[in-house]
Design a protein around this motif. Structure first.
Motif, PDB file in Angstrom:
ATOM      1  N   ILE A  90     -10.128 -78.572  61.512  1.00 39.55           N
ATOM      2  CA  ILE A  90      -8.895 -77.805  61.656  1.00 39.55           C
ATOM      3  C   ILE A  90      -9.001 -77.032  62.961  1.00 39.55           C
ATOM      4  CG2 ILE A  90      -7.469 -75.942  60.708  1.00 39.55           C
ATOM      5  CD1 ILE A  90      -8.429 -76.859  57.918  1.00 39.55           C
ATOM      6  N   GLY A  91      -8.136 -77.342  63.906  1.00 32.71           N
ATOM      7  CA  GLY A  91      -8.189 -76.711  65.210  1.00 32.71           C
ATOM      8  C   GLY A  91      -7.429 -75.405  65.252  1.00 32.71           C
ATOM      9  N   ALA A  92      -7.751 -74.584  66.232  1.00 31.11           N
ATOM     10  CA  ALA A  92      -7.061 -73.301  66.397  1.00 31.11           C
ATOM     11  C   ALA A  92      -5.575 -73.498  66.701  1.00 31.11           C
ATOM     12  CB  ALA A  92      -7.728 -72.502  67.518  1.00 31.11           C
ATOM     13  N   ASP A  93      -5.206 -74.702  67.189  1.00 29.98           N
ATOM     14  CA  ASP A  93      -3.795 -74.970  67.463  1.00 29.98           C
ATOM     15  C   ASP A  93      -2.959 -75.075  66.191  1.00 29.98           C
ATOM     16  OD1 ASP A  93      -5.056 -77.365  66.706  1.00 29.98           O
ATOM     17  OD2 ASP A  93      -3.661 -78.598  67.863  1.00 29.98           O
ATOM     18  N   ARG A  94      -3.614 -75.066  65.017  1.00 36.04           N
ATOM     19  CA  ARG A  94      -2.910 -75.123  63.734  1.00 36.04           C
ATOM     20  C   ARG A  94      -2.837 -73.763  63.049  1.00 36.04           C
ATOM     21  NH1 ARG A  94      -5.140 -79.773  59.970  1.00 36.04           N
ATOM     22  NH2 ARG A  94      -3.237 -79.123  58.850  1.00 36.04           N
ATOM     23  N   ILE A  95      -3.377 -72.724  63.697  1.00 38.23           N
ATOM     24  CA  ILE A  95      -3.483 -71.405  63.058  1.00 38.23           C
ATOM     25  C   ILE A  95      -2.487 -70.434  63.684  1.00 38.23           C
ATOM     26  CG2 ILE A  95      -5.002 -69.460  62.560  1.00 38.23           C
ATOM     27  CD1 ILE A  95      -5.771 -72.101  61.133  1.00 38.23           C
ATOM     28  N   ALA A  96      -1.752 -69.728  62.813  1.00 39.09           N
ATOM     29  CA  ALA A  96      -0.874 -68.634  63.248  1.00 39.09           C
ATOM     30  C   ALA A  96      -1.236 -67.391  62.459  1.00 39.09           C
ATOM     31  CB  ALA A  96       0.596 -68.991  63.012  1.00 39.09           C
ATOM     32  N   VAL A  97      -1.674 -66.357  63.140  1.00 34.81           N
ATOM     33  CA  VAL A  97      -2.010 -65.080  62.490  1.00 34.81           C
ATOM     34  C   VAL A  97      -0.711 -64.348  62.163  1.00 34.81           C
ATOM     35  CG1 VAL A  97      -3.212 -62.878  62.765  1.00 34.81           C
ATOM     36  CG2 VAL A  97      -4.197 -64.977  63.722  1.00 34.81           C
ATOM     37  N   THR A  98      -0.640 -63.777  60.971  1.00 39.38           N
ATOM     38  CA  THR A  98       0.590 -63.131  60.510  1.00 39.38           C
ATOM     39  C   THR A  98       0.307 -61.705  60.037  1.00 39.38           C
ATOM     40  OG1 THR A  98       0.327 -63.914  58.231  1.00 39.38           O
ATOM     41  CG2 THR A  98       1.498 -65.357  59.762  1.00 39.38           C
ATOM     42  N   VAL A  99       1.377 -60.961  59.866  1.00 45.94           N
ATOM     43  CA  VAL A  99       1.255 -59.590  59.354  1.00 45.94           C
ATOM     44  C   VAL A  99       1.413 -59.664  57.837  1.00 45.94           C
ATOM     45  CG1 VAL A  99       2.136 -57.230  59.508  1.00 45.94           C
ATOM     46  CG2 VAL A  99       2.193 -58.718  61.509  1.00 45.94           C
ATOM     47  N   SER A 100       0.339 -60.070  57.164  1.00 49.33           N
ATOM     48  CA  SER A 100       0.248 -60.205  55.702  1.00 49.33           C
ATOM     49  C   SER A 100       0.581 -61.615  55.243  1.00 49.33           C
ATOM     50  CB  SER A 100       1.156 -59.218  54.965  1.00 49.33           C
ATOM     51  OG  SER A 100       2.506 -59.667  54.945  1.00 49.33           O
ATOM     52  N   TRP A 245      -4.312 -53.648  54.919  1.00 49.56           N
ATOM     53  CA  TRP A 245      -4.407 -54.002  56.332  1.00 49.56           C
ATOM     54  C   TRP A 245      -3.252 -54.887  56.785  1.00 49.56           C
ATOM     55  CZ3 TRP A 245      -8.666 -52.639  59.520  1.00 49.56           C
ATOM     56  CH2 TRP A 245      -9.666 -51.907  58.850  1.00 49.56           C
ATOM     57  N   ARG A 246      -2.620 -55.588  55.853  1.00 53.91           N
ATOM     58  CA  ARG A 246      -1.480 -56.457  56.124  1.00 53.91           C
ATOM     59  C   ARG A 246      -1.803 -57.484  57.206  1.00 53.91           C
ATOM     60  NH1 ARG A 246      -0.728 -56.638  52.288  1.00 53.91           N
ATOM     61  NH2 ARG A 246       1.411 -57.391  52.291  1.00 53.91           N
ATOM     62  N   LEU A 247      -2.700 -58.392  56.840  1.00 54.26           N
ATOM     63  CA  LEU A 247      -3.148 -59.421  57.765  1.00 54.26           C
ATOM     64  C   LEU A 247      -3.288 -60.737  57.008  1.00 54.26           C
ATOM     65  CD1 LEU A 247      -4.064 -59.673  60.774  1.00 54.26           C
ATOM     66  CD2 LEU A 247      -6.418 -59.464  59.943  1.00 54.26           C
ATOM     67  N   GLY A 248      -2.687 -61.795  57.554  1.00 50.69           N
ATOM     68  CA  GLY A 248      -2.773 -63.104  56.926  1.00 50.69           C
ATOM     69  C   GLY A 248      -2.733 -64.192  57.982  1.00 50.69           C
ATOM     70  N   TRP A 249      -2.601 -65.453  57.514  1.00 52.33           N
ATOM     71  CA  TRP A 249      -2.474 -66.539  58.482  1.00 52.33           C
ATOM     72  C   TRP A 249      -1.835 -67.769  57.841  1.00 52.33           C
ATOM     73  CZ3 TRP A 249      -7.331 -65.661  56.258  1.00 52.33           C
ATOM     74  CH2 TRP A 249      -8.004 -66.755  55.726  1.00 52.33           C
ATOM     75  N   LEU A 250      -1.304 -68.617  58.698  1.00 55.89           N
ATOM     76  CA  LEU A 250      -0.738 -69.906  58.324  1.00 55.89           C
ATOM     77  C   LEU A 250      -1.590 -71.016  58.914  1.00 55.89           C
ATOM     78  CD1 LEU A 250       2.975 -69.148  59.211  1.00 55.89           C
ATOM     79  CD2 LEU A 250       2.185 -69.702  56.914  1.00 55.89           C
ATOM     80  N   THR A 251      -1.763 -72.096  58.147  1.00 53.93           N
ATOM     81  CA  THR A 251      -2.320 -73.334  58.687  1.00 53.93           C
ATOM     82  C   THR A 251      -1.186 -74.353  58.705  1.00 53.93           C
ATOM     83  OG1 THR A 251      -4.477 -72.792  57.710  1.00 53.93           O
ATOM     84  CG2 THR A 251      -4.134 -75.049  58.485  1.00 53.93           C
ATOM     85  N   LEU A 252      -0.899 -74.896  59.885  1.00 53.41           N
ATOM     86  CA  LEU A 252       0.330 -75.643  60.139  1.00 53.41           C
ATOM     87  C   LEU A 252       0.038 -77.023  60.723  1.00 53.41           C
ATOM     88  CD1 LEU A 252       1.855 -72.690  62.128  1.00 53.41           C
ATOM     89  CD2 LEU A 252       2.791 -73.453  59.938  1.00 53.41           C
TER      90      LEU A 252
END
Length: 387
Positions: A90-100, A245-252
């Motif tokens: 899974i590459g970093a190009d598939r990751i989006a950091v989100t606010v929760s 902390w309201r921190l999450g991520w998406l794998t896309l």
């Protein structure tokens, strides 16, 4: 007669039903001696080594805007973490950091929905999972889990037939509130059909590390290719005790990442850098904490079972994962009123089953991610009431 600004206003927000749990909690938070078990969070603070990383970031002056998809150091850390967990590159190009995780869900639905689209999901369900697509103009199709041998069960064939006309299917596994968890073989069957149909799958996996018989729960990432129509939701809240902390991520899919970057700019711009520093340290140094907290949760789950299972009027299915007991008290016909009665009489706050779109009355959710003394006290009060 005073005219209110809201008079005559028509919008999905006005029409949306409020959170039942939030109404109960807001009205009762200041009750002296109350043990609140309604929210889904551990009652232990975030580990010190994670907090120290945030403090060091703030001291270093990292208080400015960051990249919309997240700082490269965190995206790369998450990608390496996911690759190791699922043995899939899974590459970093598939990751989006989100606010929760909640923001991640909103972004996922905004990315794929148009007005009037059909979204299918399982119930009982965390109410936000139902409200978010509705607020974005979707029509909701629900399918209720069944009970089989004191465990929650999904008839995959029936579910696949019911979701035939859905553009998007949302699955929360491991599940809030039931602790239900799909196995890899079931995920393979579901994904094969969705791939053939062109159905989008949003998989909420925020409890992926809160499991009792393995390191990580099965994931749709185990059975998918990078450009499959799959969006996976994750959060730092549960595994690392970082709810505030309201921190999450998406794998896309890589092709979808620029779209999410575009709409993230229009909503939150970016996650705070100091929180991202804390998230990276949580992933790199937090495995011992996850292992210990899961042992604690399993002990807490066993305490709940020891308290409730002998009671003839309480049905308490064994949760496979997450940190909730979702149980039924026989004879209760108005669950919301009974939850208020529990607050008044034994000073324990539970979340009513109606909050999770449970069709049958008498169901409640109890968060057992508590210290042993607090949980034992709460269970003792409830057992006296239920007898």
């Amino acid at each position: 007669m005073t005219t209110l600004a809201i008079d005559g206003l028509q919008s999905r927000a006005v029409e949306a039903a409020p959170s039942i749990t939030r109404i109960l909690a807001n009205a009762s938070m200041n009750v002296n001696g109350l043990i609140p078990l309604w929210f889904g969070e551990p009652n232990v603070p975030t580990p010190r080594f994670i907090c120290d990383a945030a403090a060091q970031s703030l001291s270093a002056g990292e208080t400015f805007y960051a990249e919309g998809l997240g700082r490269p150091f965190l995206r790369e850390t998450i990608a390496e973490y996911m690759t190791a967990l699922y043995n899939q590159k899974i590459g970093a190009d598939r990751i989006a950091v989100t606010v929760s995780g909640g923001n991640a869900l909103n972004l996922a639905f905004q990315t794929v929905l148009q007005e009037g689209d059909r979204v299918a999901t399982l119930t009982p369900a965390f109410p936000n999972l139902l409200a978010i697509p509705r607020l974005q103009g979707a029509n909701l199709i629900t399918h209720e889990l069944e009970l089989k041998d004191n465990s929650w069960y999904l008839d995959v064939d029936v579910f696949l037939e019911k979701t035939r006309d859905a553009k998007v299917v949302l699955i929360n596994s491991p599940s809030n509130p039931t602790g239900f968890m799909l196995e890899r073989s079931e995920m393979e069957r579901i994904m094969k059909v969705f791939r053939q149909r062109g159905t989008w799958l949003i998989s909420d996996e925020v409890y992926a590390r809160t499991v009792y018989d393995r390191k990580v729960s099965p994931s749709f990432l185990d059975v998918c290719e990078p450009e499959d129509r799959l969006i996976v939701i994750n959060s730092f809240s549960k595994a690392w005790a970082m709810t505030g902390w309201r921190l999450g991520w998406l794998t896309l899919p890589p092709s979808l990442t620029p779209v999410v970057e575009k709409i993230e700019e229009f909503s939150v711009a970016c996650a705070p850098v100091f929180a991202q520093r804390a998230g990276a340290v949580a992933i790199r140094e937090g495995e011992d904490f996850i292992a210990q907290t899961n042992r604690n949760y399993q002990t807490a789950r066993d305490l709940v079972c020891e308290a409730f299972n002998p009671l003839p009027n309480v049905l308490n299915p064994l949760p496979q994962s997450a940190f909730y007991a979702f149980f039924k008290v026989e004879g209760v016909t108005d669950t919301v009123s009974y939850a208020r009665e529990l607050i008044d009489t034994v000073k324990v706050g539970l979340s009513p089953g109606e909050a999770f779109m449970m069709s049958e009355p008498g169901w409640f959710r109890l968060c057992f991610a508590q210290t042993p003394d607090t949980l034992s006290d709460a269970l003792g009060r409830l057992v006296k009431k239920f007898r």
